[in-house]
Write a protein that holds these residues in place. Sequence first.
Motif, PDB file in Angstrom:
ATOM      1  N   ASN A  93       4.238 -27.835   1.602  1.00  0.00           N
ATOM      2  CA  ASN A  93       2.989 -27.698   0.866  1.00  0.00           C
ATOM      3  C   ASN A  93       2.526 -26.241   0.945  1.00  0.00           C
ATOM      4  N   VAL A  94       2.504 -25.560  -0.184  1.00  0.00           N
ATOM      5  CA  VAL A  94       2.066 -24.163  -0.254  1.00  0.00           C
ATOM      6  C   VAL A  94       0.645 -24.154  -0.811  1.00  0.00           C
ATOM      7  N   VAL A  95      -0.277 -23.576  -0.053  1.00  0.00           N
ATOM      8  CA  VAL A  95      -1.683 -23.520  -0.456  1.00  0.00           C
ATOM      9  C   VAL A  95      -2.050 -22.066  -0.705  1.00  0.00           C
ATOM     10  N   THR A  96      -2.455 -21.761  -1.936  1.00  0.00           N
ATOM     11  CA  THR A  96      -2.848 -20.395  -2.271  1.00  0.00           C
ATOM     12  C   THR A  96      -4.300 -20.151  -1.893  1.00  0.00           C
ATOM     13  N   LYS A  97      -4.666 -18.887  -1.822  1.00  0.00           N
ATOM     14  CA  LYS A  97      -6.045 -18.545  -1.459  1.00  0.00           C
ATOM     15  C   LYS A  97      -6.997 -18.975  -2.563  1.00  0.00           C
ATOM     16  N   ARG A  98      -8.117 -19.523  -2.157  1.00  0.00           N
ATOM     17  CA  ARG A  98      -9.149 -19.980  -3.096  1.00  0.00           C
ATOM     18  C   ARG A  98     -10.048 -18.805  -3.456  1.00  0.00           C
ATOM     19  N   PRO A  99     -10.493 -18.718  -4.705  1.00  0.00           N
ATOM     20  CA  PRO A  99     -11.437 -17.659  -5.074  1.00  0.00           C
ATOM     21  C   PRO A  99     -12.710 -17.754  -4.235  1.00  0.00           C
ATOM     22  N   GLY A 100     -13.224 -16.612  -3.834  1.00  0.00           N
ATOM     23  CA  GLY A 100     -14.395 -16.570  -2.972  1.00  0.00           C
ATOM     24  C   GLY A 100     -15.543 -15.813  -3.606  1.00  0.00           C
ATOM     25  N   ASN A 101     -16.594 -15.611  -2.837  1.00  0.00           N
ATOM     26  CA  ASN A 101     -17.822 -14.995  -3.335  1.00  0.00           C
ATOM     27  C   ASN A 101     -17.892 -13.496  -3.090  1.00  0.00           C
ATOM     28  N   GLU A 102     -16.820 -12.900  -2.575  1.00  0.00           N
ATOM     29  CA  GLU A 102     -16.825 -11.459  -2.325  1.00  0.00           C
ATOM     30  C   GLU A 102     -15.738 -10.801  -3.155  1.00  0.00           C
ATOM     31  N   PHE A 103     -16.050  -9.622  -3.691  1.00  0.00           N
ATOM     32  CA  PHE A 103     -15.057  -8.866  -4.440  1.00  0.00           C
ATOM     33  C   PHE A 103     -14.056  -8.280  -3.456  1.00  0.00           C
ATOM     34  N   GLU A 104     -12.768  -8.472  -3.723  1.00  0.00           N
ATOM     35  CA  GLU A 104     -11.736  -7.881  -2.879  1.00  0.00           C
ATOM     36  C   GLU A 104     -10.480  -7.641  -3.698  1.00  0.00           C
ATOM     37  N   THR A 105      -9.711  -6.649  -3.271  1.00  0.00           N
ATOM     38  CA  THR A 105      -8.432  -6.344  -3.914  1.00  0.00           C
ATOM     39  C   THR A 105      -7.378  -6.130  -2.835  1.00  0.00           C
ATOM     40  N   PHE A 106      -6.148  -6.331  -3.226  1.00  0.00           N
ATOM     41  CA  PHE A 106      -5.014  -6.107  -2.348  1.00  0.00           C
ATOM     42  C   PHE A 106      -3.896  -5.522  -3.197  1.00  0.00           C
ATOM     43  N   LEU A 107      -3.348  -4.390  -2.779  1.00  0.00           N
ATOM     44  CA  LEU A 107      -2.223  -3.769  -3.469  1.00  0.00           C
ATOM     45  C   LEU A 107      -1.176  -3.397  -2.444  1.00  0.00           C
ATOM     46  N   GLU A 108       0.085  -3.613  -2.813  1.00  0.00           N
ATOM     47  CA  GLU A 108       1.188  -3.285  -1.919  1.00  0.00           C
ATOM     48  C   GLU A 108       2.355  -2.823  -2.775  1.00  0.00           C
ATOM     49  N   GLY A 109       3.053  -1.800  -2.309  1.00  0.00           N
ATOM     50  CA  GLY A 109       4.217  -1.301  -3.025  1.00  0.00           C
ATOM     51  C   GLY A 109       5.317  -0.919  -2.067  1.00  0.00           C
ATOM     52  N   ARG A 110       6.540  -0.978  -2.564  1.00  0.00           N
ATOM     53  CA  ARG A 110       7.690  -0.608  -1.749  1.00  0.00           C
ATOM     54  C   ARG A 110       8.752  -0.012  -2.660  1.00  0.00           C
ATOM     55  N   ILE A 111       9.359   1.061  -2.192  1.00  0.00           N
ATOM     56  CA  ILE A 111      10.437   1.697  -2.934  1.00  0.00           C
ATOM     57  C   ILE A 111      11.595   1.891  -1.970  1.00  0.00           C
ATOM     58  N   GLY A 112      12.814   1.583  -2.425  1.00  0.00           N
ATOM     59  CA  GLY A 112      13.979   1.700  -1.551  1.00  0.00           C
ATOM     60  C   GLY A 112      15.223   2.094  -2.324  1.00  0.00           C
ATOM     61  N   ASN A 113      16.366   2.015  -1.643  1.00  0.00           N
ATOM     62  CA  ASN A 113      17.618   2.378  -2.300  1.00  0.00           C
ATOM     63  C   ASN A 113      18.016   1.335  -3.336  1.00  0.00           C
ATOM     64  N   TYR A 114      19.011   1.628  -4.129  1.00  0.00           N
ATOM     65  CA  TYR A 114      19.446   0.815  -5.265  1.00  0.00           C
ATOM     66  C   TYR A 114      18.298   0.615  -6.262  1.00  0.00           C
ATOM     67  N   ASP A 115      17.475   1.630  -6.423  1.00  0.00           N
ATOM     68  CA  ASP A 115      16.315   1.598  -7.335  1.00  0.00           C
ATOM     69  C   ASP A 115      15.418   0.400  -7.072  1.00  0.00           C
ATOM     70  N   ASP A 116      15.256   0.069  -5.796  1.00  0.00           N
ATOM     71  CA  ASP A 116      14.408  -1.048  -5.397  1.00  0.00           C
ATOM     72  C   ASP A 116      12.946  -0.654  -5.540  1.00  0.00           C
ATOM     73  N   MET A 117      12.208  -1.424  -6.330  1.00  0.00           N
ATOM     74  CA  MET A 117      10.770  -1.228  -6.488  1.00  0.00           C
ATOM     75  C   MET A 117      10.111  -2.597  -6.452  1.00  0.00           C
ATOM     76  N   GLN A 118       9.133  -2.756  -5.557  1.00  0.00           N
ATOM     77  CA  GLN A 118       8.412  -4.014  -5.449  1.00  0.00           C
ATOM     78  C   GLN A 118       6.925  -3.714  -5.405  1.00  0.00           C
ATOM     79  N   PHE A 119       6.175  -4.444  -6.217  1.00  0.00           N
ATOM     80  CA  PHE A 119       4.732  -4.275  -6.270  1.00  0.00           C
ATOM     81  C   PHE A 119       4.080  -5.655  -6.232  1.00  0.00           C
ATOM     82  N   ARG A 120       3.036  -5.777  -5.420  1.00  0.00           N
ATOM     83  CA  ARG A 120       2.276  -7.019  -5.301  1.00  0.00           C
ATOM     84  C   ARG A 120       0.797  -6.676  -5.274  1.00  0.00           C
ATOM     85  N   GLY A 121       0.003  -7.550  -5.846  1.00  0.00           N
ATOM     86  CA  GLY A 121      -1.427  -7.311  -5.819  1.00  0.00           C
ATOM     87  C   GLY A 121      -2.220  -8.552  -6.150  1.00  0.00           C
ATOM     88  N   SER A 122      -3.463  -8.541  -5.707  1.00  0.00           N
ATOM     89  CA  SER A 122      -4.367  -9.627  -6.040  1.00  0.00           C
ATOM     90  C   SER A 122      -5.783  -9.076  -6.107  1.00  0.00           C
TER      91      SER A 122
END
Length: 177
Positions: A93-122
């Motif tokens: 059972n995977v439970v995602t975060k519920r929307p809340g009453n405070e403004f918030e952001t999350f950003l994450e990035g990763r760059i690696g060999n073999y042209d690896d690029m990963q970006f996540r945000g909410s």
Amino acid sequence: FGITRFTELQQFVPNLQIRPVTDTRSTSIRIRGIGSVGNNAGIDPSVGVFIDGVYQGRAGMSVSDLLDIERVEVLRGPQGTLYGKNTAAGAINVVTKRPGNEFETFLEGRIGNYDDMQFRGSMNIPIVEDELALRLSGYKVQREGFAVNRFDGERVNDANQYGVRGRLAWDVTENLS
């Protein structure tokens, strides 16, 4: 833990095996060694996978990025009373975060060999205080393959994945959401 892929759960959960393949029908999940054979599309899975209470018909539908997750529950043994059929070996059972009453952001990035690029945000956006809120999440993964096809020189086993999710929470009354 820093887990970003569904398949990485098996590193932290005893007796859990996740065998992903290229198509959604053949991925197999086993708990305590019990699970359906992954390469037969006519057999329903023995381990049910649920995301926010929604059953995923094939295990491969859920083999993706774990983004903006509150918790993951791995329930061993038959779970038919709570989750219905297709849970003879257990349920995830995977439970995602519920929307809340405070403004918030999350950003994450990763760059690696073999042209690896990963970006996540909410982003969590309160619309009406204590009543209406929106949560948006997204990810993009891109990487060249590690192996080279000797026949035509093309790289194989590359990654090109993306996903978005939106969740709206409306608290109508104290007892109704």
